[in-house]
Design a protein around this motif. Structure first.
Motif, short mmCIF file in Angstrom:
data_model
loop_
_atom_site.label_atom_id
_atom_site.label_comp_id
_atom_site.label_asym_id
_atom_site.label_seq_id
_atom_site.Cartn_x
_atom_site.Cartn_y
_atom_site.Cartn_z
N ASP A 1 0.72 -1.15 0.02
CA ASP A 1 0.03 -0.12 0.08
C ASP A 1 0.84 1.27 0.04
O ASP A 1 0.70 2.28 0.82
N ASP A 2 1.61 1.34 -0.76
CA ASP A 2 2.46 2.60 -1.23
C ASP A 2 3.58 2.87 0.06
O ASP A 2 3.90 3.90 -0.06
N THR A 3 3.77 1.93 0.69
CA THR A 3 4.81 2.04 1.60
C THR A 3 5.89 0.78 1.64
O THR A 3 5.45 -0.38 1.45
N VAL A 4 7.11 1.14 1.75
CA VAL A 4 8.07 -0.02 1.93
C VAL A 4 8.68 0.11 3.18
O VAL A 4 9.29 1.15 3.49
N TRP A 5 8.83 -1.12 3.98
CA TRP A 5 9.51 -1.04 5.16
C TRP A 5 10.80 -1.79 5.07
O TRP A 5 10.83 -2.79 4.54
N PHE A 6 11.84 -1.29 5.87
CA PHE A 6 12.94 -2.32 5.86
C PHE A 6 13.61 -2.24 6.96
O PHE A 6 13.41 -1.24 7.90
N THR A 7 14.35 -3.09 7.62
CA THR A 7 15.10 -3.18 8.94
C THR A 7 16.41 -2.92 8.63
O THR A 7 17.13 -3.30 7.83
N THR A 8 17.15 -2.39 9.71
CA THR A 8 18.66 -2.21 9.87
C THR A 8 19.20 -2.63 11.07
O THR A 8 18.99 -2.14 12.16
N LYS A 9 20.02 -3.79 11.13
CA LYS A 9 20.18 -4.41 12.40
C LYS A 9 21.46 -3.64 13.16
O LYS A 9 21.33 -3.90 14.29
N GLY A 10 22.16 -2.98 12.52
CA GLY A 10 23.40 -2.15 13.03
C GLY A 10 22.84 -1.11 14.09
O GLY A 10 23.58 -0.89 15.28
N ASP A 11 21.41 -0.65 14.18
CA ASP A 11 20.98 0.28 15.18
C ASP A 11 19.52 -0.09 15.55
O ASP A 11 18.99 0.66 16.23
N ASN A 12 19.11 -1.43 15.10
CA ASN A 12 17.83 -2.09 15.62
C ASN A 12 16.67 -1.02 15.27
O ASN A 12 15.70 -0.87 16.18
N ARG A 13 16.58 -0.61 13.85
CA ARG A 13 15.53 0.07 13.69
C ARG A 13 14.71 -0.37 12.53
O ARG A 13 15.23 -1.32 11.82
N VAL A 14 13.34 -0.20 12.30
CA VAL A 14 12.61 -0.29 11.19
C VAL A 14 12.16 0.80 10.55
O VAL A 14 11.77 1.70 11.28
N TRP A 15 12.56 0.95 9.28
CA TRP A 15 12.09 2.32 8.54
C TRP A 15 10.95 2.22 7.72
O TRP A 15 10.86 1.10 7.20
N GLN A 16 10.25 3.27 7.58
CA GLN A 16 9.24 3.02 6.53
C GLN A 16 9.43 4.37 5.67
O GLN A 16 9.90 5.58 5.98
N VAL A 17 9.20 3.92 4.24
CA VAL A 17 9.39 5.02 3.44
C VAL A 17 7.92 5.21 2.65
O VAL A 17 7.35 4.24 2.24
N ASP A 18 7.43 6.45 2.72
CA ASP A 18 6.02 6.55 2.15
C ASP A 18 6.46 7.18 0.83
O ASP A 18 6.87 8.21 0.38
N LEU A 19 5.96 6.12 -0.19
CA LEU A 19 6.46 6.38 -1.52
C LEU A 19 5.38 7.46 -2.32
O LEU A 19 5.99 8.04 -3.37
N ALA A 20 4.37 7.38 -1.70
CA ALA A 20 3.22 8.43 -2.48
C ALA A 20 3.79 10.21 -2.07
O ALA A 20 3.71 11.08 -3.07
N ALA A 21 4.05 10.16 -0.84
CA ALA A 21 4.51 11.51 -0.19
C ALA A 21 6.14 11.70 -0.44
O ALA A 21 6.39 12.84 -0.37
N GLY A 22 6.71 10.83 -0.92
CA GLY A 22 8.00 10.91 -1.00
C GLY A 22 9.16 11.31 0.24
O GLY A 22 10.04 12.16 0.26
#
Length: 387
Positions: A262-283
């Motif tokens: 749904d217009d969002t991509v989530w990805f994780t980064t293990k070095g800092d224990n984060r989950v990122w979200q990218v709102d593709l519609a809003a940029g």
């Protein structure tokens, strides 16, 4: 007040207002997730015979073990099971799983299930590759298996077997995971390096990954803001690594799992224990979870790794380390522990994926109770998942 903050406040403040579809997703995960005081599935129950703690109403079983013949078949399950995905197969489904084995011993295998969840066959779908860690499914029902080495490629293969194809245009770097976006007709890619990038592959023709343009996300140094894409001049990464080619590339510390919906991509980064979200519609990009921002602590999710989503919009994040848990982030920014595997502290959880009906979750413990790649265990969890 920002629009996302307003939407989230509206959901919380107006109990009779219902959001659905893309509007609900737009309101969801607008701030780093906090502890859920009332987890959707309740507290974990005592461990079952396989050492898995699950909420009431859920059951687990072992479907394959590394080095052993898959029950009902003649296929020996691979070592070090890692990333995985499910594919519809008539009245049944197929679960594919990578083998994170180096020196040409990597690849991927498949478990084929009938409508009653009985395993009907198992077989190899990729071999002779290196450290196939995560990957991703495509809308045209192929599996993208990613090599986690500095000179790694993406391999495209069929869950039903057959010849695999190396997709050179998708770049040569320390690949981790892939997520296809059918709206923009691109594939997102993570890079498992402390100074890695987040990539976007734009194929010349959607459905054909043989040629296209590799891009990388450009942004400031903050944890939120707007972004653009910059073209990687030399996807082969030689003599200069892909992550060193584009000025202004946003650096991510150890990219791992990746999931699109749904217009969002989530990805994780293990070095800092984060989950990122990218709102593709809003940029824009922001944090969906940061273990340093959970208050009060302790944070339930550490050692973030593979990530997947359910039909309800819940995210499931597996741990590489931590307490050997799969944690759940709900659309209203709440996080809780969904399951825990006991007695396997020298392993990691990986490959979470739902079957097409959404009522069975598959995942692996890469090194099992032995702590060795030959001790991997692949599980199935069944229960009343939210849909």
């Amino acid at each position: 007040m920002e629009r996302r903050t307003f939407l989230r406040a509206s959901v919380i403040g107006a109990g009779t207002v219902a959001f659905s579809g893309s509007l609900w997703r737009e309101a969801a995960l607008a701030a780093p997730a906090q502890l859920d005081p009332a987890p959707p599935y309740g507290a974990l129950q005592p461990a079952d015979a396989n050492g898995i703690q699950l909420p009431a109403g859920f059951t687990g079983r072992v479907v394959a073990r590394s080095g052993q013949t898959v029950p009902g078949t003649t296929h020996t399950w691979h070592d070090a099971p890692d990333g995985g995905a499910c594919f519809a197969d008539g009245t049944g489904w197929i679960y594919v799983s990578n083998a994170e084995v180096g020196s040409g011993g990597g690849g991927a295998s498949a478990l084929r299930f009938g409508s009653g969840a009985t395993i009907t066959s198992a077989y190899s779908i990729l071999s002779g590759t290196n450290r196939n860690c995560a990957g991703g499914a495509t809308p045209w029902n192929t599996w993208l298996s990613c090599e986690e080495v500095d000179t790694g490629y993406v391999w495209e293969t069929s869950p039903w077997g057959g010849a695999a194809t190396r997709r050179d245009a998708m770049g040569r770097f320390n690949h981790e995971a892939a997520a296809a976006d059918p709206v923009r007709q691109v594939v997102y890619l993570t890079e498992d390096k402390t100074d890695g990038g987040f990539y976007c592959f734009v194929p010349t023709t959607w459905g054909n990954l043989s040629s296209g343009t590799l891009q990388v996300l450009k942004a400031g140094t903050g944890t939120s803001g707007s972004f653009t894409w910059g073209t990687v001049p030399d996807p082969d990464g030689s003599p200069k690594a892909t992550r060193k080619q584009v000025p202004g590339m946003k650096v991510f510390n150890g990219g791992e799992g990746c999931h699109y919906a749904d217009d969002t991509v989530w990805f994780t980064t293990k070095g800092d224990n984060r989950v990122w979200q990218v709102d593709l519609a809003a940029g824009t990009y922001a944090l969906a979870y940061d273990d340093d921002l959970v208050s009060p602590g302790p944070a339930p999710l550490t050692g973030v790794d593979n990530i997947t989503g359910s039909a309800s919009g819940d995210l499931y994040v597996a741990e590489d380390g931590g307490n050997m848990e799969i944690c759940m982030i709900t659309p209203d920014d709440r996080i809780s522990v969904f399951l825990r595997v006991n007695g396997q502290s020298s392993s990691e959880l990986c490959g979470p994926a739902f079957n097409p009906a959404g009522n069975r979750l598959y995942f692996s413990s890469q090194r099992g109770t032995s702590g060795s790649s030959s001790g991997g265990i692949t599980y199935e969890v069944t229960g009343p998942f939210r849909t």
